[in-house]
Design a protein around this motif. Structure first.
Motif, PDB file in Angstrom:
ATOM      1  N   TYR A  76       1.000  -0.794   0.019  1.00  0.00           N
ATOM      2  CA  TYR A  76      -0.470   0.084  -0.233  1.00  0.00           C
ATOM      3  C   TYR A  76       0.780   1.185  -0.033  1.00  0.00           C
ATOM      4  O   TYR A  76       0.533   2.184  -0.888  1.00  0.00           O
ATOM      5  CB  TYR A  76      -0.971  -0.036   1.413  1.00  0.00           C
ATOM      6  CG  TYR A  76      -1.516   1.622   1.651  1.00  0.00           C
ATOM      7  CD1 TYR A  76      -2.343   1.533   0.372  1.00  0.00           C
ATOM      8  CD2 TYR A  76      -1.471   2.048   2.758  1.00  0.00           C
ATOM      9  CE1 TYR A  76      -3.039   2.873   0.655  1.00  0.00           C
ATOM     10  CE2 TYR A  76      -2.143   3.185   2.853  1.00  0.00           C
ATOM     11  CZ  TYR A  76      -2.656   3.539   1.969  1.00  0.00           C
ATOM     12  OH  TYR A  76      -4.059   4.270   2.398  1.00  0.00           O
ATOM     13  N   PHE A  77       2.387   1.298   1.010  1.00  0.00           N
ATOM     14  CA  PHE A  77       2.960   2.264   1.326  1.00  0.00           C
ATOM     15  C   PHE A  77       3.668   2.416  -0.543  1.00  0.00           C
ATOM     16  O   PHE A  77       3.843   3.575  -0.886  1.00  0.00           O
ATOM     17  CB  PHE A  77       3.615   2.264   1.741  1.00  0.00           C
ATOM     18  CG  PHE A  77       3.422   2.013   3.647  1.00  0.00           C
ATOM     19  CD1 PHE A  77       2.063   3.026   3.879  1.00  0.00           C
ATOM     20  CD2 PHE A  77       3.251   1.394   4.371  1.00  0.00           C
ATOM     21  CE1 PHE A  77       1.820   3.196   5.135  1.00  0.00           C
ATOM     22  CE2 PHE A  77       2.901   1.102   5.891  1.00  0.00           C
ATOM     23  CZ  PHE A  77       2.407   2.028   5.865  1.00  0.00           C
ATOM     24  N   LEU A  78       3.721   1.285  -1.056  1.00  0.00           N
ATOM     25  CA  LEU A  78       4.786   1.246  -2.164  1.00  0.00           C
ATOM     26  C   LEU A  78       3.908   2.077  -3.081  1.00  0.00           C
ATOM     27  O   LEU A  78       3.908   2.444  -3.823  1.00  0.00           O
ATOM     28  CB  LEU A  78       5.268  -0.076  -2.627  1.00  0.00           C
ATOM     29  CG  LEU A  78       6.462  -0.101  -4.119  1.00  0.00           C
ATOM     30  CD1 LEU A  78       7.576   1.052  -4.187  1.00  0.00           C
ATOM     31  CD2 LEU A  78       6.365  -1.413  -4.369  1.00  0.00           C
ATOM     32  N   ALA A  79       2.613   1.456  -3.072  1.00  0.00           N
ATOM     33  CA  ALA A  79       1.889   2.150  -4.127  1.00  0.00           C
ATOM     34  C   ALA A  79       1.566   3.496  -4.497  1.00  0.00           C
ATOM     35  O   ALA A  79       1.502   4.369  -5.260  1.00  0.00           O
ATOM     36  CB  ALA A  79       0.213   0.903  -4.633  1.00  0.00           C
ATOM     37  N   ILE A  80       1.570   4.329  -3.399  1.00  0.00           N
ATOM     38  CA  ILE A  80       1.052   5.549  -3.090  1.00  0.00           C
ATOM     39  C   ILE A  80       2.641   6.184  -3.042  1.00  0.00           C
ATOM     40  O   ILE A  80       2.116   7.170  -4.309  1.00  0.00           O
ATOM     41  CB  ILE A  80       0.686   5.455  -1.679  1.00  0.00           C
ATOM     42  CG1 ILE A  80      -0.710   5.121  -1.404  1.00  0.00           C
ATOM     43  CG2 ILE A  80       0.888   7.136  -1.595  1.00  0.00           C
ATOM     44  CD1 ILE A  80      -0.497   5.841   0.627  1.00  0.00           C
ATOM     45  N   VAL A  81       3.320   5.872  -3.131  1.00  0.00           N
ATOM     46  CA  VAL A  81       4.824   6.266  -3.576  1.00  0.00           C
ATOM     47  C   VAL A  81       4.721   6.885  -5.061  1.00  0.00           C
ATOM     48  O   VAL A  81       5.230   7.611  -5.454  1.00  0.00           O
ATOM     49  CB  VAL A  81       6.498   5.086  -2.493  1.00  0.00           C
ATOM     50  CG1 VAL A  81       7.449   6.290  -3.551  1.00  0.00           C
ATOM     51  CG2 VAL A  81       6.060   5.687  -1.339  1.00  0.00           C
ATOM     52  N   VAL A  82       4.516   4.948  -5.965  1.00  0.00           N
ATOM     53  CA  VAL A  82       4.634   5.449  -7.615  1.00  0.00           C
ATOM     54  C   VAL A  82       3.603   6.803  -7.570  1.00  0.00           C
ATOM     55  O   VAL A  82       4.057   6.698  -8.630  1.00  0.00           O
ATOM     56  CB  VAL A  82       4.567   3.668  -7.480  1.00  0.00           C
ATOM     57  CG1 VAL A  82       4.465   3.842  -8.689  1.00  0.00           C
ATOM     58  CG2 VAL A  82       5.339   2.868  -7.099  1.00  0.00           C
ATOM     59  N   LEU A  83       2.012   5.838  -7.272  1.00  0.00           N
ATOM     60  CA  LEU A  83       1.481   7.240  -7.656  1.00  0.00           C
ATOM     61  C   LEU A  83       1.804   8.551  -7.633  1.00  0.00           C
ATOM     62  O   LEU A  83       1.517   9.711  -8.240  1.00  0.00           O
ATOM     63  CB  LEU A  83       0.163   6.733  -6.894  1.00  0.00           C
ATOM     64  CG  LEU A  83      -0.923   7.912  -7.520  1.00  0.00           C
ATOM     65  CD1 LEU A  83      -1.213   7.178  -8.669  1.00  0.00           C
ATOM     66  CD2 LEU A  83      -2.307   7.657  -6.646  1.00  0.00           C
ATOM     67  N   PHE A  84       2.491   9.243  -5.984  1.00  0.00           N
ATOM     68  CA  PHE A  84       2.972  10.373  -6.089  1.00  0.00           C
ATOM     69  C   PHE A  84       4.353  10.401  -6.900  1.00  0.00           C
ATOM     70  O   PHE A  84       4.433  11.746  -7.908  1.00  0.00           O
ATOM     71  CB  PHE A  84       3.840  10.577  -4.622  1.00  0.00           C
ATOM     72  CG  PHE A  84       4.235  12.100  -4.067  1.00  0.00           C
ATOM     73  CD1 PHE A  84       3.705  12.683  -4.467  1.00  0.00           C
ATOM     74  CD2 PHE A  84       5.604  11.619  -4.400  1.00  0.00           C
ATOM     75  CE1 PHE A  84       4.020  13.856  -3.556  1.00  0.00           C
ATOM     76  CE2 PHE A  84       6.292  12.991  -3.836  1.00  0.00           C
ATOM     77  CZ  PHE A  84       5.668  13.771  -3.736  1.00  0.00           C
ATOM     78  N   LEU A  85       5.235   9.971  -7.271  1.00  0.00           N
ATOM     79  CA  LEU A  85       6.050  10.276  -8.414  1.00  0.00           C
ATOM     80  C   LEU A  85       5.584  10.288  -9.910  1.00  0.00           C
ATOM     81  O   LEU A  85       6.511  10.563 -10.519  1.00  0.00           O
ATOM     82  CB  LEU A  85       6.665   9.013  -7.546  1.00  0.00           C
ATOM     83  CG  LEU A  85       7.712   8.980  -6.749  1.00  0.00           C
ATOM     84  CD1 LEU A  85       9.197   6.837  -7.272  1.00  0.00           C
ATOM     85  CD2 LEU A  85       9.146  10.020  -6.707  1.00  0.00           C
ATOM     86  N   LEU A  86       4.882   9.642 -10.536  1.00  0.00           N
ATOM     87  CA  LEU A  86       4.018   9.342 -11.319  1.00  0.00           C
ATOM     88  C   LEU A  86       3.592  10.963 -11.759  1.00  0.00           C
ATOM     89  O   LEU A  86       3.610  11.627 -12.606  1.00  0.00           O
ATOM     90  CB  LEU A  86       2.435   8.603 -11.620  1.00  0.00           C
ATOM     91  CG  LEU A  86       3.272   6.752 -12.339  1.00  0.00           C
ATOM     92  CD1 LEU A  86       2.186   6.446 -12.277  1.00  0.00           C
ATOM     93  CD2 LEU A  86       3.594   7.493 -13.870  1.00  0.00           C
ATOM     94  N   GLY A  87       3.018  11.608 -10.256  1.00  0.00           N
ATOM     95  CA  GLY A  87       2.525  12.975 -10.983  1.00  0.00           C
ATOM     96  C   GLY A  87       3.889  13.905 -10.822  1.00  0.00           C
ATOM     97  O   GLY A  87       3.432  15.089 -11.189  1.00  0.00           O
ATOM     98  N   ILE A  88       4.676  13.612 -10.237  1.00  0.00           N
ATOM     99  CA  ILE A  88       5.882  14.825 -10.469  1.00  0.00           C
ATOM    100  C   ILE A  88       5.913  14.629 -11.897  1.00  0.00           C
ATOM    101  O   ILE A  88       6.639  15.470 -12.165  1.00  0.00           O
ATOM    102  CB  ILE A  88       6.696  14.781  -9.336  1.00  0.00           C
ATOM    103  CG1 ILE A  88       5.976  14.484  -7.914  1.00  0.00           C
ATOM    104  CG2 ILE A  88       7.756  15.335  -9.520  1.00  0.00           C
ATOM    105  CD1 ILE A  88       7.772  14.237  -6.634  1.00  0.00           C
ATOM    106  N   VAL A  89       6.685  13.447 -12.048  1.00  0.00           N
ATOM    107  CA  VAL A  89       7.548  12.831 -13.736  1.00  0.00           C
ATOM    108  C   VAL A  89       6.370  13.834 -14.388  1.00  0.00           C
ATOM    109  O   VAL A  89       6.618  14.302 -15.673  1.00  0.00           O
ATOM    110  CB  VAL A  89       7.191  11.790 -13.617  1.00  0.00           C
ATOM    111  CG1 VAL A  89       7.996  11.313 -15.230  1.00  0.00           C
ATOM    112  CG2 VAL A  89       8.321  11.010 -12.694  1.00  0.00           C
TER     113      VAL A  89
END
Length: 315
Positions: A76-89
């Motif tokens: 769950y934490f990893l999915a949130i981090v990935v979503l956050f990074l996708l948003g930044i990129v």
């Protein structure tokens, strides 16, 4: 080709964001169920304040917390981090692709015809499109040449450039530089129109209205005119006004016709200025006003409409 790649990049980001969001939702549900088994109030707080409560719960001491449950929280934490990074990129890459398109267009304005042709020969779609427009209009230091316009517009149109598709549609419609073919004209205008090119929508609307290359369809014509008119295209506003005045493809409405004529007339469309004068003269769709009619007849006259001059003198 660049526009296709840009579209692919955006598609990948959107697809990734959707899949990651679904993963976040799935793991959220699973982890909340685990928290509920320990403390129902904490589970409700986890739904409202997630993922802060999840982090607190994960590190707080608890009994019977299995590796499987721990793994769900980590995912769950990893999915949130990935979503956050996708948003930044995405926030960096997507505006950058848009900026690159604008930069390329601006750069093209500063190149001479030989430099543009060099880029066009190298396969640059924007250069090919620009070159086709130059030969079509005989501008920017080149002689008008419909054959060359057709060659370059075809190359660029095949790569999806909406301006090139528009020009190619016009060339087929007029039989300039290519054999006249109304069906092909409509086909290329449709492709440009599908990319929301207002001029193409207006031109394709005229083909549907006149039944050139397509089966005559006033309803389709009116819808295409409406799309172009909404983008401020004065010719579409004028033609749609005529359709409302005559009741072709739409319900007859003099008031709507007069509004559309006014929008086109304000953009110096001479035909719209004359017909708006007629509407004020007769009181169709507007309050009868001879002074206003005379003013619009005068503007139409100034723009080369002889009957506008006649109407002005008559009033």
């Amino acid at each position: 080709m660049d526009s296709i790649m840009d579209g692919f990049v955006i598609f990948v980001f959107i697809g990734g964001a959707i899949l990651t969001s679904l993963a976040v939702l799935w793991y959220l549900i699973q982890t909340v169920r685990i928290i509920w088994a320990y403390n129902s109030f904490l589970a409700i707080a986890a739904v409202v304040f997630s993922p802060i409560v999840h982090v607190i719960f994960y590190f707080m001491p608890k009994d019977n917390f299995s590796k499987y449950e721990s793994g769900l929280f980590k995912k769950y934490f990893l999915a949130i981090v990935v979503l956050f990074l996708l948003g930044i990129v995405a926030a960096i890459v997507i505006p950058a692709t848009s900026f690159q398109e604008k930069l390329s267009a601006n750069k093209m304005q500063n190149l001479n015809p030989d430099e543009i042709e060099t880029l066009a020969n190298a396969g640059d779609s924007s250069a090919q499109s620009r070159l086709s427009a130059m030969y079509f209009g005989g501008t920017d230091g080149v002689d008008q040449d419909f054959t060359k316009a057709a060659v370059w517009s075809q190359k660029s149109a095949d790569q999806g450039d909406d301006l090139a598709q528009l020009i190619l549609g016009w060339l087929y419609e007029e039989g300039a530089g290519v054999d006249q073919d109304y069906a092909k004209a409509a086909e290329w205008l449709q492709k440009s129109s599908d990319q929301d090119n207002a001029v193409a929508q207006s031109s394709l609307g005229a083909m549907y209205e006149g039944g050139k290359g397509v089966r005559q369809d006033y309803n389709k014509a009116s819808k295409l005119y409406q799309k172009a008119a909404d983008q401020g295209n004065d010719l579409a506003q004028f033609r749609l006004g005529v359709m409302y005045q005559e009741g072709n493809g739409v319900r007859q409405d003099y008031t709507e016709a007069s509004k559309l004529y006014k929008k086109a007339a304000d953009q110096d469309n001479a035909n719209a200025q004359f017909l708006l004068g007629i509407m004020y003269q007769k009181g169709n769709g507007v309050r009868q006003d001879y002074a206003e009619a005379k003013e619009w007849f005068g503007k139409a006259c100034d723009n080369g409409i002889q009957i506008g001059c006649d109407g002005y003198r008559a009033l």
